[in-house]
Scaffold this active site. Sequence first.
Site, PDB file in Angstrom:
ATOM      1  N   ARG A 258       0.834  -1.222   0.000  1.00  0.00           N
ATOM      2  CA  ARG A 258       0.000   0.000   0.000  1.00  0.00           C
ATOM      3  C   ARG A 258       0.865   1.268   0.000  1.00  0.00           C
ATOM      4  NH1 ARG A 258      -3.841   2.435   4.305  1.00  0.00           N
ATOM      5  NH2 ARG A 258      -5.417   3.479   3.006  1.00  0.00           N
TER       6      ARG A 258
ATOM      7  N   HIS B 290       0.360   4.406  -2.477  1.00  0.00           N
ATOM      8  CA  HIS B 290       0.113   5.772  -1.992  1.00  0.00           C
ATOM      9  C   HIS B 290       1.252   6.720  -2.360  1.00  0.00           C
ATOM     10  CE1 HIS B 290      -3.474   5.199   0.915  1.00  0.00           C
ATOM     11  NE2 HIS B 290      -3.513   4.318  -0.063  1.00  0.00           N
ATOM     12  N   ASP B 291       2.429   6.185  -2.568  1.00  0.00           N
ATOM     13  CA  ASP B 291       3.516   7.029  -3.084  1.00  0.00           C
ATOM     14  C   ASP B 291       3.247   7.365  -4.546  1.00  0.00           C
ATOM     15  OD1 ASP B 291       5.956   8.409  -3.106  1.00  0.00           O
ATOM     16  OD2 ASP B 291       6.976   6.676  -3.993  1.00  0.00           O
TER      17      ASP B 291
ATOM     18  N   GLY C 191       3.762  11.108  -8.016  1.00  0.00           N
ATOM     19  CA  GLY C 191       4.521  10.036  -8.664  1.00  0.00           C
ATOM     20  C   GLY C 191       5.406   9.285  -7.678  1.00  0.00           C
TER      21      GLY C 191
ATOM     22  N   ASN D  59      -3.839   8.576   4.856  1.00  0.00           N
ATOM     23  CA  ASN D  59      -2.605   7.946   5.343  1.00  0.00           C
ATOM     24  C   ASN D  59      -2.440   7.920   6.858  1.00  0.00           C
ATOM     25  OD1 ASN D  59      -1.915   7.578   2.695  1.00  0.00           O
ATOM     26  ND2 ASN D  59      -0.591   9.386   2.570  1.00  0.00           N
TER      27      ASN D  59
ATOM     28  N   HIS E 171      -6.664  -5.955  -2.127  1.00  0.00           N
ATOM     29  CA  HIS E 171      -7.561  -6.006  -0.970  1.00  0.00           C
ATOM     30  C   HIS E 171      -7.884  -7.447  -0.569  1.00  0.00           C
ATOM     31  CE1 HIS E 171      -9.040  -1.561  -1.369  1.00  0.00           C
ATOM     32  NE2 HIS E 171      -7.753  -1.673  -1.067  1.00  0.00           N
TER      33      HIS E 171
ATOM     34  N   ASP F  34      -4.113 -13.329  -3.239  1.00  0.00           N
ATOM     35  CA  ASP F  34      -4.637 -14.258  -4.243  1.00  0.00           C
ATOM     36  C   ASP F  34      -5.918 -13.707  -4.862  1.00  0.00           C
ATOM     37  OD1 ASP F  34      -6.504 -14.504  -2.240  1.00  0.00           O
ATOM     38  OD2 ASP F  34      -6.017 -16.568  -1.721  1.00  0.00           O
TER      39      ASP F  34
HETATM   40  C1  HEM Z   1      -9.075   1.256  -6.055  1.00  0.00           C
HETATM   41  C2  HEM Z   1      -9.118   2.165  -5.128  1.00  0.00           C
HETATM   42  C3  HEM Z   1      -8.714   1.900  -3.712  1.00  0.00           C
HETATM   43  C4  HEM Z   1      -9.361   2.320  -2.601  1.00  0.00           C
HETATM   44  C5  HEM Z   1     -10.624   3.139  -2.572  1.00  0.00           C
HETATM   45  C6  HEM Z   1      -8.639   1.832  -1.458  1.00  0.00           C
HETATM   46  C7  HEM Z   1      -8.981   2.088  -0.147  1.00  0.00           C
HETATM   47  C8  HEM Z   1      -8.397   1.475   0.948  1.00  0.00           C
HETATM   48  C9  HEM Z   1      -8.791   1.692   2.315  1.00  0.00           C
HETATM   49  C10 HEM Z   1      -9.849   2.670   2.786  1.00  0.00           C
HETATM   50  C11 HEM Z   1      -8.066   0.863   3.088  1.00  0.00           C
HETATM   51  C12 HEM Z   1      -8.158   0.703   4.615  1.00  0.00           C
HETATM   52  C13 HEM Z   1      -7.400   1.801   5.315  1.00  0.00           C
HETATM   53  C14 HEM Z   1      -7.696   1.900   6.795  1.00  0.00           C
HETATM   54  O1  HEM Z   1      -8.663   1.342   7.269  1.00  0.00           O
HETATM   55  O2  HEM Z   1      -6.895   2.545   7.491  1.00  0.00           O
HETATM   56  C15 HEM Z   1      -7.199   0.117   2.221  1.00  0.00           C
HETATM   57  C16 HEM Z   1      -6.304  -0.840   2.619  1.00  0.00           C
HETATM   58  C17 HEM Z   1      -5.400  -1.435   1.784  1.00  0.00           C
HETATM   59  N1  HEM Z   1      -5.227  -1.185   0.442  1.00  0.00           N
HETATM   60 FE1  HEM Z   1      -6.430  -0.081  -0.730  1.00  0.00          FE
HETATM   61  N2  HEM Z   1      -7.583   1.106  -1.887  1.00  0.00           N
HETATM   62  C18 HEM Z   1      -7.578   1.129  -3.271  1.00  0.00           C
HETATM   63  C19 HEM Z   1      -6.630   0.565  -4.086  1.00  0.00           C
HETATM   64  C20 HEM Z   1      -5.530  -0.121  -3.650  1.00  0.00           C
HETATM   65  C21 HEM Z   1      -4.414  -0.489  -4.459  1.00  0.00           C
HETATM   66  C22 HEM Z   1      -4.242  -0.107  -5.926  1.00  0.00           C
HETATM   67  C23 HEM Z   1      -3.548  -1.177  -3.663  1.00  0.00           C
HETATM   68  C24 HEM Z   1      -2.220  -1.771  -3.995  1.00  0.00           C
HETATM   69  C25 HEM Z   1      -1.835  -2.144  -5.172  1.00  0.00           C
HETATM   70  C26 HEM Z   1      -4.157  -1.248  -2.346  1.00  0.00           C
HETATM   71  C27 HEM Z   1      -3.642  -1.919  -1.282  1.00  0.00           C
HETATM   72  C28 HEM Z   1      -4.193  -1.941  -0.015  1.00  0.00           C
HETATM   73  C29 HEM Z   1      -3.684  -2.766   1.064  1.00  0.00           C
HETATM   74  C30 HEM Z   1      -2.573  -3.791   0.954  1.00  0.00           C
HETATM   75  C31 HEM Z   1      -4.429  -2.440   2.200  1.00  0.00           C
HETATM   76  C32 HEM Z   1      -4.234  -2.995   3.607  1.00  0.00           C
HETATM   77  C33 HEM Z   1      -3.093  -2.210   4.257  1.00  0.00           C
HETATM   78  C34 HEM Z   1      -2.670  -2.703   5.610  1.00  0.00           C
HETATM   79  O3  HEM Z   1      -3.135  -3.722   6.077  1.00  0.00           O
HETATM   80  O4  HEM Z   1      -1.803  -2.021   6.192  1.00  0.00           O
HETATM   81  N3  HEM Z   1      -5.334  -0.563  -2.372  1.00  0.00           N
HETATM   82  N4  HEM Z   1      -7.412   0.526   0.920  1.00  0.00           N
END
Ligand code: HEM
Length: 361
Positions: free
Chosen positions: A105, A109-110, A115, A139, A239, A288
């Site tokens: 993540r 986010h970077d 960029g 963040n 996710h 997966d």
């Molecule tokens: C498509 C739009 C996306 C939205 C709206 C989104 C939104 C979020 C949100 C709200 C969370 C939870 C944050 C929290 O509760 O503090 C999350 C977690 C996460 N997201 Fe996304 N995300 C998106 C795309 C992505 C992408 C592109 C990636 C990586 C390629 C990604 C990887 C992750 C990961 C790995 C987590 C869990 C992080 C952790 O456990 O520390 N997400 N995301």
Amino acid sequence: MSKPAAALVMLLALVAAGPAAGDGGSTRLGCFVGWSPLKTVSSLLCLLQGSSTFPSPKPAPTGQGLSVGYYNKSGSCPKAEQLVREAVTSATNGANRGLNAGLIRLHFHDAFVRGCDASVLLDKTASNNTDTEKTGPPNKDSLRGFEVIDAAKAAVEKECPGIVSCADILAFAARDASYILSNEKIYYEVPAGRYDGRESFADETDQLPGPGSSVQDLKKSFAAQGLSLADAVTLSGAHSIGLARCLFFKDRLSAMDPGYAATLNATCNAGGDSYKVNQDYKSPDVLDNQYYKNIDKFVLFASDAALKSSETIDQVNANAGGYGKWEKDFGDAMVKMGKIGVITSPGYGAEIRKVCSQINY
Ligand code: HEM
């Protein structure tokens, strides 16, 4: 408190958490699309500020100037990738396996804000502001894994000081984390040669799509980075790992499978808004294609469930049913994401940082 009032309070709190702390940063309040449970509230706030949502679409990033094996070819730091892999592997061992999700993540986010320039890692910038991306609404209290990047950087600096950028370390670490979490099914080569930036502003994290995003929001936010809706579908597969706070999904439990929603409801009632649950109820620690099988009744965010839309459902079904296809696509999409906005030559505003949280003085 009524639902709209609660949503407004939450959105204002999220926005206030961003730029307020700065001394010398930018003054614009971000327009955070999809970060409020009620779309109308966030749209209204964007209108009031006179902000548009996302910038216009860009062409796909070419990554010109990056190359695979960059630190080998130049002979400058042949052990760089190995040292990062070792740092990631040892920091995410055993009970810390989940930290790998944080690393993936961090790279996303970077990439989406200024960029891939490691701006997400800075505590203070060349503009002397401390309201950096880390403190932005998406963040703050959420990103994790910074210490892993610091450990990797320390190991690399010891071997070859001043050569390997933090932006490249982030990209390598996300690749290694994907490899570990996918049980070695996802592996891709990372073109490198990025330089680190010297600026970072909390309000610019409004470039990140929020969990309340619709398919159209996702399309716009990814297009603004030169990425397609298909990339958004592929990358959302991340996710299938990691954690999410109750505040981002508690208002849409009624849209989920009733049994699953009841469990989440009990967990969130007991733990509160900041309580974190697994994003994937079935195989939470494995990167997966389970995510696609969970759509739409077993995913947490509206932005996840939105992928059942007619524009994206075929890809979702193909990913859910395929063997190995999504894994390959994910690697390709991560490489593409890693090319967003790269700086590939030194100069004003670009450097190889000595410490990832600080610009060079
Ligand atoms: C498509 C739009 C996306 C939205 C709206 C989104 C939104 C979020 C949100 C709200 C969370 C939870 C944050 C929290 O509760 O503090 C999350 C977690 C996460 N997201 Fe996304 N995300 C998106 C795309 C992505 C992408 C592109 C990636 C990586 C390629 C990604 C990887 C992750 C990961 C790995 C987590 C869990 C992080 C952790 O456990 O520390 N997400 N995301």
